[in-house]
Write a protein that holds these residues in place. Sequence first.
Motif, PDB file in Angstrom:
ATOM      1  N   LYS A   1      94.876   5.458  47.186  1.00 51.53           N
ATOM      2  CA  LYS A   1      95.085   4.502  48.271  1.00 51.53           C
ATOM      3  C   LYS A   1      94.954   5.161  49.639  1.00 51.53           C
ATOM      4  O   LYS A   1      94.569   4.515  50.610  1.00 51.53           O
ATOM      5  CB  LYS A   1      96.454   3.845  48.128  1.00 51.53           C
ATOM      6  CG  LYS A   1      96.554   2.915  46.919  1.00 51.53           C
ATOM      7  CD  LYS A   1      97.892   2.213  46.875  1.00 51.53           C
ATOM      8  CE  LYS A   1      97.947   1.228  45.711  1.00 51.53           C
ATOM      9  NZ  LYS A   1      99.260   0.525  45.650  1.00 51.53           N
ATOM     10  N   PHE A   2      95.282   6.439  49.730  1.00 48.49           N
ATOM     11  CA  PHE A   2      95.136   7.155  50.998  1.00 48.49           C
ATOM     12  C   PHE A   2      94.979   8.643  50.709  1.00 48.49           C
ATOM     13  O   PHE A   2      95.182   9.093  49.577  1.00 48.49           O
ATOM     14  CB  PHE A   2      96.339   6.913  51.921  1.00 48.49           C
ATOM     15  CG  PHE A   2      97.661   7.365  51.336  1.00 48.49           C
ATOM     16  CD1 PHE A   2      98.124   8.653  51.534  1.00 48.49           C
ATOM     17  CD2 PHE A   2      98.430   6.489  50.576  1.00 48.49           C
ATOM     18  CE1 PHE A   2      99.322   9.073  50.994  1.00 48.49           C
ATOM     19  CE2 PHE A   2      99.637   6.898  50.031  1.00 48.49           C
ATOM     20  CZ  PHE A   2     100.085   8.189  50.238  1.00 48.49           C
TER      21      PHE A   2
ATOM     22  N   THR B   1      95.925  12.721  51.832  1.00 38.92           N
ATOM     23  CA  THR B   1      96.958  13.538  52.482  1.00 38.92           C
ATOM     24  C   THR B   1      96.357  14.589  53.408  1.00 38.92           C
ATOM     25  O   THR B   1      97.071  15.262  54.131  1.00 38.92           O
ATOM     26  CB  THR B   1      97.822  14.237  51.423  1.00 38.92           C
ATOM     27  OG1 THR B   1      96.979  15.014  50.567  1.00 38.92           O
ATOM     28  CG2 THR B   1      98.577  13.201  50.591  1.00 38.92           C
TER      29      THR B   1
ATOM     30  N   ASP C   1     101.934   5.752  62.895  1.00 39.51           N
ATOM     31  CA  ASP C   1     101.784   5.042  61.626  1.00 39.51           C
ATOM     32  C   ASP C   1     100.347   5.071  61.105  1.00 39.51           C
ATOM     33  O   ASP C   1      99.994   4.317  60.192  1.00 39.51           O
ATOM     34  CB  ASP C   1     102.255   3.587  61.764  1.00 39.51           C
ATOM     35  CG  ASP C   1     101.516   2.833  62.856  1.00 39.51           C
ATOM     36  OD1 ASP C   1     100.907   3.497  63.725  1.00 39.51           O
ATOM     37  OD2 ASP C   1     101.547   1.589  62.856  1.00 39.51           O
ATOM     38  N   TYR C   2      99.510   5.941  61.684  1.00 34.61           N
ATOM     39  CA  TYR C   2      98.136   6.047  61.170  1.00 34.61           C
ATOM     40  C   TYR C   2      98.151   6.577  59.740  1.00 34.61           C
ATOM     41  O   TYR C   2      98.837   7.558  59.429  1.00 34.61           O
ATOM     42  CB  TYR C   2      97.302   6.978  62.056  1.00 34.61           C
ATOM     43  CG  TYR C   2      95.921   7.265  61.478  1.00 34.61           C
ATOM     44  CD1 TYR C   2      94.896   6.345  61.616  1.00 34.61           C
ATOM     45  CD2 TYR C   2      95.672   8.438  60.770  1.00 34.61           C
ATOM     46  CE1 TYR C   2      93.636   6.587  61.079  1.00 34.61           C
ATOM     47  CE2 TYR C   2      94.419   8.696  60.233  1.00 34.61           C
ATOM     48  CZ  TYR C   2      93.396   7.760  60.388  1.00 34.61           C
ATOM     49  OH  TYR C   2      92.165   8.003  59.843  1.00 34.61           O
ATOM     50  N   VAL C   3      97.396   5.944  58.856  1.00 32.27           N
ATOM     51  CA  VAL C   3      97.258   6.368  57.461  1.00 32.27           C
ATOM     52  C   VAL C   3      95.786   6.703  57.225  1.00 32.27           C
ATOM     53  O   VAL C   3      94.906   5.860  57.446  1.00 32.27           O
ATOM     54  CB  VAL C   3      97.709   5.259  56.482  1.00 32.27           C
ATOM     55  CG1 VAL C   3      97.486   5.700  55.040  1.00 32.27           C
ATOM     56  CG2 VAL C   3      99.172   4.905  56.722  1.00 32.27           C
ATOM     57  N   HIS C   4      95.521   7.920  56.774  1.00 34.51           N
ATOM     58  CA  HIS C   4      94.129   8.364  56.627  1.00 34.51           C
ATOM     59  C   HIS C   4      93.568   7.896  55.275  1.00 34.51           C
ATOM     60  O   HIS C   4      93.922   8.430  54.219  1.00 34.51           O
ATOM     61  CB  HIS C   4      94.049   9.886  56.723  1.00 34.51           C
ATOM     62  CG  HIS C   4      92.647  10.389  56.852  1.00 34.51           C
ATOM     63  ND1 HIS C   4      91.783   9.976  57.851  1.00 34.51           N
ATOM     64  CD2 HIS C   4      91.930  11.281  56.097  1.00 34.51           C
ATOM     65  CE1 HIS C   4      90.620  10.584  57.715  1.00 34.51           C
ATOM     66  NE2 HIS C   4      90.689  11.374  56.663  1.00 34.51           N
ATOM     67  N   ALA C   5      92.741   6.867  55.347  1.00 33.87           N
ATOM     68  CA  ALA C   5      92.051   6.348  54.160  1.00 33.87           C
ATOM     69  C   ALA C   5      90.609   6.092  54.560  1.00 33.87           C
ATOM     70  O   ALA C   5      90.223   4.965  54.884  1.00 33.87           O
ATOM     71  CB  ALA C   5      92.719   5.077  53.651  1.00 33.87           C
TER      72      ALA C   5
ATOM     73  N   TYR D   1      93.231   1.066  56.321  1.00 33.90           N
ATOM     74  CA  TYR D   1      94.449   0.537  56.935  1.00 33.90           C
ATOM     75  C   TYR D   1      94.320   0.430  58.456  1.00 33.90           C
ATOM     76  O   TYR D   1      95.316   0.450  59.179  1.00 33.90           O
ATOM     77  CB  TYR D   1      95.650   1.405  56.558  1.00 33.90           C
ATOM     78  CG  TYR D   1      95.817   1.550  55.067  1.00 33.90           C
ATOM     79  CD1 TYR D   1      96.235   0.466  54.287  1.00 33.90           C
ATOM     80  CD2 TYR D   1      95.520   2.745  54.429  1.00 33.90           C
ATOM     81  CE1 TYR D   1      96.360   0.581  52.918  1.00 33.90           C
ATOM     82  CE2 TYR D   1      95.650   2.874  53.055  1.00 33.90           C
ATOM     83  CZ  TYR D   1      96.072   1.791  52.304  1.00 33.90           C
ATOM     84  OH  TYR D   1      96.193   1.905  50.936  1.00 33.90           O
TER      85      TYR D   1
END
Length: 516
Positions: free
Chosen positions: A67-68, A70, A492-496, A507
């Motif tokens: 999903k993302f 790390t 709140d940035y999510v690396h995907a 996201y």
Amino acid sequence: MEDFLWKILCSCGVFLVVWLLAPAARSLWHAWRFRCFYAKQGIPGPPFRLIVGNIPEIHKLFNSVPKFETSFHAATKFRVIPDLATFQQTYGRISVHELGSTTRILVADTELVKQVLMSRSSSYIKADLSRQILRAVVGRGVVVTDGDFWRQQRKILNPAFKLAYLKGLMRHMSGAGEDLARKWSSRETTRIDAHREMAALTLDVITRASFGATIGGTNTGYAAFECLDRLLSTGLLYLNSYKRLIPGYSFLPTRENLHLRRSEQYVNTLLRDIIRNRWAEKTRNPDENGKPVYDLLDMMLEAVENKSPTMTMDQLLDECKTIFFAGHSTTALTLTWSLIMLSVHQEWQQRARDEIFAAHKRCGGRDLSAEDLSSLEVVGWIIHEVLRLFPPVSTVTRQCHQAHEIGEFSILPGTLVLCPLALLLQSKEDWGDDVSEFNPERFINKKTKDISEFVAFGAGPRMCLGMNFALIEARLLLSLLLAKFSFTLAEDYVHAPGSPVSMKPVYGAPLLVKKL
């Protein structure tokens, strides 16, 4: 009498079953024959399966995408084309597999891909499946057609993408960028979704530059972008799913299909309004000296007025959809990922900004010309590195229509040949051990830059018409924004980075924009 009728019904039933099963049996026979043919040449691949082919393995690989990520150094190829990346890792530079009963050859070798797209291009046509997916987005636009019809369409569109003409469009790019900058400047620090903003910005540019119109602001522009993106991504998911084995599935009144039809209607209505307004005005857009100039829509309308056999009003709408989608999506994604990576690598953001300030100082404060933009080496390196790490097009598919050879391998007519651009751009053999890292300095070497452009925009007769437009637009808009603002990642940035249907951030791209 009853026996006779019963025999007639039985005969009709047998005939109907044979009529229905014969094409399927023929397809299965061809798939088996093709697999044996390629196996004899030593081309490896996953086990052959009747009817479904390798859809089960592909489906499993798509579902295994995390999903993302790390790490910012995660290879995007395992997210966007996990099936092809895994097949390359397992079977090497060339392999064979089946999608249902369709035989596909994966060519993960730069020199062989050049043969497919350039020296052997006459042996290939647009793949039927690719054509089917793209047709849902752009109708019979130039990216879908082949043969004489395609050549005539390309001839009509070519003049609008000459470098001399594109220089005159820079005022539209600057105008759209300045409008966005004014909006962001209303506060010291602004939180944005970079992908949403860049999609709306590049849509604004393409409609101003090609159609001499605006599309009603960010919300309208992004809604249109989402509609087109939904049509394309749904088609890509359909391509690798069991649904494609169901005859006529796309015509069923499912919730998904009804939603897609509404999306298509929304875009058609938007573009028809632009065309109708221009047709009614019968005027040309003025340049900075007040002289009328032709834009792309003018050229196409003129072809309609001259009763060109390939440019009817319906065809004009399809070409507008092609420009509307292809004309902005590459730059939108490139700018989005440029801002994200520069937010992570602040040292490169500052190097680019210093270069931009120095260029403005040399120009005495005037707007940067096309020549000035081309001299921005650091900005250029950043754009090429982003295109390498986050290619807007992950795979180019061609269908062989006449027997020939690429390298030492013979290819049969009817075979789909996959050119996995994302794999070529992230190959350790071509790019070194730091292939997954953001390192724009690798593009100091011009040969490396040429490889990047070849892979990102294609080559040969079907090379992307809008390559120069996209590169000029990306340089200009990135330079404009970096000169006025600094960018950092929101908490709140999510690396995907991308998914199996698109390279856009899954996201979103929340960034903090600070006025300089």
